[in-house]
Design a protein around this motif. Structure first.
Motif, PDB file in Angstrom:
ATOM      1  N   VAL A 118       4.576  -7.740  -7.587  1.00 49.50           N
ATOM      2  CA  VAL A 118       3.311  -8.389  -7.240  1.00 49.50           C
ATOM      3  C   VAL A 118       3.166  -8.340  -5.715  1.00 49.50           C
ATOM      4  O   VAL A 118       2.120  -8.011  -5.175  1.00 49.50           O
ATOM      5  CB  VAL A 118       3.323  -9.841  -7.761  1.00 49.50           C
ATOM      6  CG1 VAL A 118       2.177 -10.641  -7.181  1.00 49.50           C
ATOM      7  CG2 VAL A 118       3.276  -9.827  -9.286  1.00 49.50           C
ATOM      8  N   PHE A 119       4.252  -8.637  -5.036  1.00 44.98           N
ATOM      9  CA  PHE A 119       4.322  -8.497  -3.583  1.00 44.98           C
ATOM     10  C   PHE A 119       4.947  -7.150  -3.246  1.00 44.98           C
ATOM     11  O   PHE A 119       5.406  -6.417  -4.126  1.00 44.98           O
ATOM     12  CB  PHE A 119       5.183  -9.612  -2.972  1.00 44.98           C
ATOM     13  CG  PHE A 119       4.622 -10.992  -3.175  1.00 44.98           C
ATOM     14  CD1 PHE A 119       3.315 -11.293  -2.819  1.00 44.98           C
ATOM     15  CD2 PHE A 119       5.414 -11.999  -3.723  1.00 44.98           C
ATOM     16  CE1 PHE A 119       2.800 -12.568  -2.998  1.00 44.98           C
ATOM     17  CE2 PHE A 119       4.909 -13.280  -3.899  1.00 44.98           C
ATOM     18  CZ  PHE A 119       3.596 -13.563  -3.537  1.00 44.98           C
ATOM     19  N   GLN A 120       5.024  -6.872  -1.953  1.00 49.58           N
ATOM     20  CA  GLN A 120       5.677  -5.649  -1.509  1.00 49.58           C
ATOM     21  C   GLN A 120       7.176  -5.790  -1.736  1.00 49.58           C
ATOM     22  O   GLN A 120       7.786  -6.740  -1.256  1.00 49.58           O
ATOM     23  CB  GLN A 120       5.361  -5.425  -0.024  1.00 49.58           C
ATOM     24  CG  GLN A 120       5.437  -3.992   0.393  1.00 49.58           C
ATOM     25  CD  GLN A 120       4.540  -3.088  -0.446  1.00 49.58           C
ATOM     26  OE1 GLN A 120       3.451  -3.475  -0.851  1.00 49.58           O
ATOM     27  NE2 GLN A 120       5.004  -1.889  -0.728  1.00 49.58           N
ATOM     28  N   ASN A 127       2.134  -1.697  -4.645  1.00 47.91           N
ATOM     29  CA  ASN A 127       2.264  -3.010  -5.270  1.00 47.91           C
ATOM     30  C   ASN A 127       1.087  -3.234  -6.222  1.00 47.91           C
ATOM     31  O   ASN A 127       0.194  -2.405  -6.321  1.00 47.91           O
ATOM     32  CB  ASN A 127       2.392  -4.113  -4.210  1.00 47.91           C
ATOM     33  CG  ASN A 127       1.171  -4.217  -3.321  1.00 47.91           C
ATOM     34  OD1 ASN A 127       0.047  -3.956  -3.748  1.00 47.91           O
ATOM     35  ND2 ASN A 127       1.390  -4.606  -2.058  1.00 47.91           N
ATOM     36  N   THR A 129      -1.458  -5.136  -6.207  1.00 44.24           N
ATOM     37  CA  THR A 129      -2.773  -5.168  -5.563  1.00 44.24           C
ATOM     38  C   THR A 129      -3.293  -3.750  -5.345  1.00 44.24           C
ATOM     39  O   THR A 129      -4.456  -3.445  -5.638  1.00 44.24           O
ATOM     40  CB  THR A 129      -2.674  -5.891  -4.195  1.00 44.24           C
ATOM     41  OG1 THR A 129      -2.124  -7.190  -4.415  1.00 44.24           O
ATOM     42  CG2 THR A 129      -4.032  -6.002  -3.529  1.00 44.24           C
ATOM     43  N   VAL A 130      -2.424  -2.881  -4.849  1.00 42.58           N
ATOM     44  CA  VAL A 130      -2.823  -1.498  -4.585  1.00 42.58           C
ATOM     45  C   VAL A 130      -3.140  -0.772  -5.900  1.00 42.58           C
ATOM     46  O   VAL A 130      -4.070   0.034  -5.980  1.00 42.58           O
ATOM     47  CB  VAL A 130      -1.716  -0.769  -3.779  1.00 42.58           C
ATOM     48  CG1 VAL A 130      -2.039   0.705  -3.623  1.00 42.58           C
ATOM     49  CG2 VAL A 130      -1.532  -1.433  -2.416  1.00 42.58           C
ATOM     50  N   GLN A 185      -0.206 -15.425  -6.735  1.00 43.70           N
ATOM     51  CA  GLN A 185      -0.724 -14.074  -6.474  1.00 43.70           C
ATOM     52  C   GLN A 185      -0.991 -13.332  -7.791  1.00 43.70           C
ATOM     53  O   GLN A 185      -2.006 -12.655  -7.947  1.00 43.70           O
ATOM     54  CB  GLN A 185       0.266 -13.292  -5.599  1.00 43.70           C
ATOM     55  CG  GLN A 185      -0.168 -11.870  -5.259  1.00 43.70           C
ATOM     56  CD  GLN A 185      -1.441 -11.822  -4.433  1.00 43.70           C
ATOM     57  OE1 GLN A 185      -1.589 -12.554  -3.465  1.00 43.70           O
ATOM     58  NE2 GLN A 185      -2.381 -10.960  -4.819  1.00 43.70           N
TER      59      GLN A 185
HETATM   60  C1  LIG Z   1       0.309  -4.681  -1.103  1.00 40.11           C
HETATM   61  O1  LIG Z   1       0.479  -3.525  -0.323  1.00 40.11           O
HETATM   62  C2  LIG Z   1      -0.490  -3.362   0.683  1.00 40.11           C
HETATM   63  C3  LIG Z   1      -0.268  -2.004   1.321  1.00 40.11           C
HETATM   64  O2  LIG Z   1       1.049  -1.843   1.702  1.00 40.11           O
HETATM   65  C4  LIG Z   1      -0.378  -4.507   1.683  1.00 40.11           C
HETATM   66  O3  LIG Z   1      -1.350  -4.380   2.695  1.00 40.11           O
HETATM   67  C5  LIG Z   1      -0.581  -5.818   0.933  1.00 40.11           C
HETATM   68  O4  LIG Z   1      -0.366  -6.916   1.800  1.00 40.11           O
HETATM   69  C6  LIG Z   1       0.362  -5.935  -0.258  1.00 40.11           C
HETATM   70  N1  LIG Z   1      -0.058  -7.060  -1.082  1.00 40.11           N
HETATM   71  C7  LIG Z   1       0.754  -8.085  -1.368  1.00 40.11           C
HETATM   72  C8  LIG Z   1       0.167  -9.159  -2.216  1.00 40.11           C
HETATM   73  O5  LIG Z   1       1.914  -8.131  -1.046  1.00 40.11           O
END
Ligand SMILES: *[C@@H]1O[C@H](CO)[C@@H](O)[C@H](O)[C@H]1NC(C)=O
Ligand SMILES: *[C@@H]1O[C@H](CO)[C@@H](O)[C@H](O)[C@H]1NC(C)=O
Ligand SMILES: *[C@@H]1O[C@H](CO)[C@@H](O)[C@H](O)[C@H]1NC(C)=O
Ligand SMILES: *[C@@H]1O[C@H](CO)[C@@H](O)[C@H](O)[C@H]1NC(C)=O
Length: 349
Positions: A118-120, A127, A129-130, A185
């Motif tokens: 979910v996070f990086q 991730n 989101t992407v 998230q």
């Molecule tokens: C997901 O990856 C993008 C691109 O690396 C980054 O900008 C974003 O903060 C990340 N999202 C989360 C929720 O960690």
């Protein structure tokens, strides 16, 4: 239990991250002919990835040996959860996003990428989101109509890579508040998928992370490590609560949880009993593709070309394929226990 022990246990879990290259984002001409079937859109990690992680061991033998008979990018000897859910929906497995230029998109798209969260996480992959961004871009390119999306199903899997990355940063003390931010998230992610037009979204609960062979190695594969399973239990309680609230907000049951936690545990218990009665049965807490130490060596060969793993005799009797991923037999057993929840994905309310 001392904090130190917990840290050590979690560190054992860490090497599960698949080190791979990121994907390029580019678009071509898509094939979405005959598009009146249900579509499945998949977001998440290696538990549902069906081929996006092209630089990984999932594209090396013995992965894929049971189905389709060669490695095609699934972290299993054969089918994974995505395949079974697609078959439940009576459609073919949706195309892996990386193959979108050359395959039909009429059954949906699988955006899942091994090692991501979910996070990086430490993996240089997209991730969640992407992954949802990529989905949104396809919609902007009119690959799918509003009606297509309304009758579609999404599958969302976050199986623990976020916890691995978190512990890797040495933050163990505050695991409960980490769980809150993770669920928060995840909740935004699934709402976004709904906002993009999908009305049925299946969200996997966290598996009992103390039962994967990487961890059970410390009990000589005799039992799961219950203290780690508490992390899963806490995560799942929060997630179930959140999903209840989300459904109340939208006034219908859009969001459905898939209880992978109990499906894993009960399958493992059944197989442990079978093994007690019949020693030719396999220990479900041991992987079929047995890896060297705490490495991800299933699929690797050494400098002399010798396999750095040993295969069990009957993969169809195993629960786990490698140190972290269920085998086709494992997934099939889990899937049969998920049927009643899956039914909610096809009812029209
Ligand atoms: C997901 O990856 C993008 C691109 O690396 C980054 O900008 C974003 O903060 C990340 N999202 C989360 C929720 O960690
Ligand atoms: C898809 O096709 C476009 C050109 O139409 C190309 O630029 C892109 O690299 C292709 N993407 C993949 C993943 O093959
Ligand atoms: C497929 O989608 C297009 C729009 O992208 C629509 O015009 C057409 O009617 C759809 N075909 C079927 C068989 O649903
Ligand atoms: C034990 O299990 C093996 C593998 O499933 C099976 O072939 C065999 O018939 C079983 N033996 C007994 C006594 O049930």
């Amino acid at each position: 239990m001392a904090k130190q022990v917990l840290i050590t246990l979690l560190l054992l879990f860490i090497s599960s991250t698949e080190v791979v290259e990121g994907t390029k984002k580019s678009y071509g001409i898509y094939d979405n002919k005959n598009n009146n079937s249900v579509k499945l859109f998949v977001f998440g990690d290696s538990y549902v990835d069906t081929g996006n992680t092209m630089q990984s061991r999932s594209y090396k033998p013995p992965y894929g040996m049971t189905y389709p008979g060669k490695p095609v990018g699934r972290f299993s000897d054969g089918r994974v959860l995505t395949d079974y859910i697609a078959s439940f929906l009576k459609i073919q497995t949706p195309t892996a996003y990386v193959l979108r230029n050359s395959s039909t998109l009429q059954y949906g798209v699988n955006f899942a990428y091994a090692g991501t969260g979910v996070f990086q996480t430490s993996v240089d992959g997209p991730n969640m989101t992407v992954q949802i961004d990529s989905f949104e871009k396809l919609i902007q390119q009119n690959v799918y109509t509003k009606q297509d999306l309304e009758s579609s199903v999404a599958l969302v899997s976050a199986s623990g890579n976020d916890y691995i990355a978190f512990v890797n940063k040495g933050n163990i003390i505050d695991i409960k508040s980490f769980t809150s931010s993770l669920i928060n998230q995840l909740s935004m992610n699934v709402q976004r998928i709904h906002d993009l037009g999908i009305n049925k979204i299946a969200i996997g609960l966290l598996i009992p992370i103390g039962c994967v062979p990487r961890i059970t190695a410390i009990t000589f594969h005799l039992s799961c490590v219950d203290i780690l399973n508490l992390i899963s239990v806490n995560h799942n309680q929060m997630l179930i609560q959140t999903v209840l609230q989300l459904n109340q907000q939208v006034g219908k049951s859009v969001f459905v949880t898939l209880d992978l936690y109990n499906a894993f545990l009960s399958t493992i218990e059944t197989m442990q009993k079978q093994q007690k009665e019949n020693s030719t049965r396999m220990n479900p807490l041991k992987s079929c593709c047995e890896e060297e130490g705490l490495t991800n060596s299933c699929g690797s060969v050494d400098d002399n070309g010798e396999n750095k793993y040993t295969l069990c005799e009957n993969p169809e009797l195993s629960f786990f394929w490698d140190n972290l991923h269920p085998s086709q037999n494992g997934w099939h057993a889990v899937y049969t226990l998920l049927q009643s929840s899956l039914g909610q994905l096809i009812d029209k309310n």
